[in-house]
Design an enzyme around this catalytic site. Structure first.
Site, mmCIF file in Angstrom:
data_model
loop_
_atom_site.group_PDB
_atom_site.id
_atom_site.type_symbol
_atom_site.label_atom_id
_atom_site.label_comp_id
_atom_site.label_asym_id
_atom_site.label_seq_id
_atom_site.Cartn_x
_atom_site.Cartn_y
_atom_site.Cartn_z
ATOM 1 N N ASN A 8 0.867 -1.176 0.000
ATOM 2 C CA ASN A 8 0.000 0.000 0.000
ATOM 3 C C ASN A 8 0.905 1.227 0.000
ATOM 4 O O ASN A 8 1.438 1.603 1.030
ATOM 5 C CB ASN A 8 -0.893 -0.030 1.252
ATOM 6 C CG ASN A 8 -1.705 1.251 1.395
ATOM 7 O OD1 ASN A 8 -1.841 2.010 0.432
ATOM 8 N ND2 ASN A 8 -2.232 1.491 2.586
ATOM 9 N N LYS A 10 0.140 4.265 -0.479
ATOM 10 C CA LYS A 10 -0.504 5.503 -0.006
ATOM 11 C C LYS A 10 -0.206 6.630 -1.011
ATOM 12 O O LYS A 10 -0.165 6.368 -2.210
ATOM 13 C CB LYS A 10 -0.029 5.841 1.410
ATOM 14 C CG LYS A 10 -0.115 4.614 2.330
ATOM 15 C CD LYS A 10 0.072 4.923 3.765
ATOM 16 C CE LYS A 10 -0.076 3.635 4.579
ATOM 17 N NZ LYS A 10 -0.074 3.848 5.997
ATOM 18 N N HIS A 94 -9.636 1.844 4.654
ATOM 19 C CA HIS A 94 -8.356 2.053 5.340
ATOM 20 C C HIS A 94 -8.539 3.103 6.439
ATOM 21 O O HIS A 94 -9.293 4.055 6.275
ATOM 22 C CB HIS A 94 -7.285 2.505 4.342
ATOM 23 C CG HIS A 94 -5.920 2.494 4.942
ATOM 24 N ND1 HIS A 94 -5.458 3.514 5.739
ATOM 25 C CD2 HIS A 94 -4.933 1.566 4.906
ATOM 26 C CE1 HIS A 94 -4.241 3.201 6.160
ATOM 27 N NE2 HIS A 94 -3.900 2.024 5.664
ATOM 28 N N GLU A 96 -6.791 5.513 7.371
ATOM 29 C CA GLU A 96 -6.524 6.912 6.990
ATOM 30 C C GLU A 96 -7.731 7.513 6.295
ATOM 31 O O GLU A 96 -7.994 8.710 6.395
ATOM 32 C CB GLU A 96 -5.253 6.980 6.134
ATOM 33 C CG GLU A 96 -4.012 6.785 6.991
ATOM 34 C CD GLU A 96 -2.867 6.054 6.323
ATOM 35 O OE1 GLU A 96 -2.842 5.966 5.083
ATOM 36 O OE2 GLU A 96 -1.992 5.549 7.063
ATOM 37 N N GLU A 166 -5.650 -3.797 11.012
ATOM 38 C CA GLU A 166 -4.639 -2.754 11.111
ATOM 39 C C GLU A 166 -4.966 -1.842 12.295
ATOM 40 O O GLU A 166 -5.739 -0.889 12.155
ATOM 41 C CB GLU A 166 -4.628 -1.906 9.840
ATOM 42 C CG GLU A 166 -4.216 -2.658 8.606
ATOM 43 C CD GLU A 166 -3.590 -1.732 7.581
ATOM 44 O OE1 GLU A 166 -2.501 -2.035 7.105
ATOM 45 O OE2 GLU A 166 -4.179 -0.679 7.283
ATOM 46 N N GLY A 172 2.358 3.156 10.653
ATOM 47 C CA GLY A 172 3.363 4.194 10.412
ATOM 48 C C GLY A 172 4.067 4.663 11.669
ATOM 49 O O GLY A 172 4.730 5.704 11.660
ATOM 50 N N SER A 212 3.151 -1.129 10.613
ATOM 51 C CA SER A 212 4.591 -1.183 10.900
ATOM 52 C C SER A 212 5.178 -2.573 10.712
ATOM 53 O O SER A 212 6.078 -2.988 11.452
ATOM 54 C CB SER A 212 4.874 -0.666 12.325
ATOM 55 O OG SER A 212 4.514 0.696 12.410
#
Ligand code: PGA
Length: 255
Positions: A8, A10, A94, A96, A166, A172, A212
């Protein structure tokens, strides 16, 4: 069940950077044998990636999509537009998008319906925020997100379904969840899918861990029978680190 490992990217990589990455990944395709590998570039790099990956075993995914086929939806991308590039998978929900772009459970549900209508395999993302975890609400949050996304679909509706666990606090941050956390989440996913659609569907759903994840820690996740792969952000941006992660996962999973 085989491993599925998805990059991914992003909001990273221009079309030419994507092309360079995919060319190198394709050159090393033999090393990836036995693992389903998926690259999810930004929309603007899909065409470049598609051209390089055509005819290879490496699959192409999108990071998001809108639920309508066409119409007055400025700035949105439809499932048909993705299919035009040979996209086979799509990340839906996701964190985000949920937490920065304000995507809610209802929107995620409509996107799943659209994926189903168009034969795109969804990578449905679920995960709790740090404060939810601190308050012992992880299970309740995951169950709410899953029910909102999946309840009401017929058993067997999805030919393939991937759920990516996730935890938001792990994405991240360099602070991955523990394999035990991922195992608990995967067990919860399968229990809920079994309640909704029966035991066959529960064993067919694939569960990824994301947050991560890297070549150094993937082994702990991939060794778990409940985990079928990973959704990889930072460690997927360089070909070497992405391939090292895939190889470590395959070794740990023994496939
Ligand atoms: P990360 O991102 O690997 O950089 O934590 C994972 C993701 O958000 O899919």
């Amino acid at each position: 069940m085989g491993l599925i490992i998805a990059a991914n990217w992003k909001m990273h990589k221009s079309a030419s950077e994507a092309e360079t990455f995919c060319r190198e990944l394709r050159r090393r395709e033999k090393e990836l044998q036995g693992v389903e590998v998926l690259v999810c570039p930004p929309f603007t790099a899909l065409a470049a990636a598609a051209e390089v990956l055509a005819g290879s075993s490496i699959k192409l995914g999108a990071q998001n999509m809108f639920w309508e086929d066409k119409g007055a939806f400025t700035g949105e991308i439809s499932p048909l537009m993705l299919k035009d590039f040979g996209v086979s998978h799509v990340i839906i929900g996701h964190s985000e998008r949920r937490h920065i772009l304000g995507e809610d459970d209802a929107a995620i549900r409509r996107k799943l319906e659209a994926a189903l209508r168009h034969g795109l395999t969804p990578l449905l993302c679920i995960g709790e925020k740090e404060e939810e975890r601190d308050q012992g609400e992880t299970g309740a949050v995951l169950e709410r997100q899953l029910r909102a996304a999946l309840e009401g679909f017929e058993p067997g509706a999805f030919k393939e379904l991937v759920v990516a666990y996730e935890p938001v606090w792990a994405i991240g941050t360099g602070r991955a969840a523990s394999p035990a956390d991922a195992d608990n989440a995967a067990v919860l996913v399968r229990r809920l899918v079994e309640q909704l659609w029966g035991s066959e569907a529960a064993s067919a759903v694939r569960v990824q861990y994301g947050g991560s994840v890297n070549a150094g820690n993937i082994g702990g996740f991939a060794a778990l029978p409940s985990i079928d792969g990973a959704l990889v952000g930072g460690a997927s941006l360089e070909v070497d680190s992405f391939i090292s992660l895939i190889l470590a996962a395959r070794e740990a999973a023994g496939c």
